[in-house]
Design an enzyme around this catalytic site. Sequence first.
Site, mmCIF file in Angstrom:
data_model
loop_
_atom_site.group_PDB
_atom_site.id
_atom_site.type_symbol
_atom_site.label_atom_id
_atom_site.label_comp_id
_atom_site.label_asym_id
_atom_site.label_seq_id
_atom_site.Cartn_x
_atom_site.Cartn_y
_atom_site.Cartn_z
ATOM 1 N N ARG A 115 0.819 -1.615 0.021
ATOM 2 C CA ARG A 115 -0.157 0.030 0.373
ATOM 3 C C ARG A 115 0.995 1.599 -0.110
ATOM 4 O O ARG A 115 1.691 1.211 0.425
ATOM 5 C CB ARG A 115 -1.226 0.321 1.033
ATOM 6 C CG ARG A 115 -1.976 -1.006 1.008
ATOM 7 C CD ARG A 115 -2.187 -1.066 2.853
ATOM 8 N NE ARG A 115 -2.831 -2.696 3.075
ATOM 9 C CZ ARG A 115 -3.775 -2.397 4.241
ATOM 10 N NH1 ARG A 115 -3.286 -1.445 4.948
ATOM 11 N NH2 ARG A 115 -4.014 -3.766 4.211
ATOM 12 N N ASP A 152 0.148 5.522 1.061
ATOM 13 C CA ASP A 152 -0.357 5.891 1.369
ATOM 14 C C ASP A 152 -1.528 7.142 0.093
ATOM 15 O O ASP A 152 -1.130 7.721 -0.337
ATOM 16 C CB ASP A 152 -0.339 7.389 3.054
ATOM 17 C CG ASP A 152 0.068 6.532 3.823
ATOM 18 O OD1 ASP A 152 -0.049 5.194 3.816
ATOM 19 O OD2 ASP A 152 1.490 6.497 4.225
ATOM 20 N N ARG A 162 8.196 7.643 6.023
ATOM 21 C CA ARG A 162 7.616 8.937 6.843
ATOM 22 C C ARG A 162 8.443 9.562 7.723
ATOM 23 O O ARG A 162 8.868 10.546 7.582
ATOM 24 C CB ARG A 162 6.346 9.752 5.788
ATOM 25 C CG ARG A 162 5.948 9.472 4.780
ATOM 26 C CD ARG A 162 4.985 9.180 4.242
ATOM 27 N NE ARG A 162 3.233 9.867 5.020
ATOM 28 C CZ ARG A 162 2.493 10.515 5.273
ATOM 29 N NH1 ARG A 162 2.032 9.736 5.150
ATOM 30 N NH2 ARG A 162 1.959 11.759 5.398
#
Length: 249
Positions: A51, A53, A197
């Site tokens: 995935r 974001d 991140r």
Amino acid sequence: MRTYKLTIAYDGTRYQGWQRQANTERTIQGILENVISDAAGNHVEVNGSGRTDAGVHALGQVASVVLHGAVEEDFFTETVNQMLPTDIRIREACLVKNGFHARKSAVGKIYEYCIDTGDKPDVFRRRYCCHYPYELDRERMRQAAALLKGTHDFAGYTDKKAEISTKRTIYDIIVSGQGSSVTIRYEGTGFLYHMVRILTGTLLETGTYQRTVESVAGVLQAEDRGQAGFLAPARGLFLREVYYDQRGR
């Protein structure tokens, strides 16, 4: 049955991430499934390597698709691409052995995070990098990055605690750039939710002397998200490559 490996690029600005969601049609996976299903004439499931974001981009996301039979060589790169929004593109498509799965077969990923340290956001790059208008000590960031390489429990560097295991291996973190442009490249076996991140926010705080170099390793030992840095904005993050061999490692 035929299995195809797709390499996909997308600008994540307008989308709610990769994974299909019941409450929105603005996901990369959902759009790909709808378009490929229409082109193929039957329902198709698209499995991604992982995935991304909302707001995160990809230059080399990989997906696997199983079709009932063979299709023309340019089915994905021509027919399907013509039906896709212009900010999603299938770069390559190839027939692979049945059993290949974009996520389960992957052995590593490369992410890049782009930073603009100029006084004002760059007009043309503002959607694809984090504007961080501070002078960065890049050598200090490299010293901190070296402490993160190897196999560790990265529980302190994720915002999701429901993972079966938070142990990951980072092969390399490279801090580079010229002038006001800085890029941090991460290569590893895989990354947890928000991990890249959070690592980026932590390294940026190190580069501006808001934290010590040693504190980066301290987060690993404490396994405490509260001790790590801020969550860098999604717009600066790119999934550059997913690979499926050990590359000699």
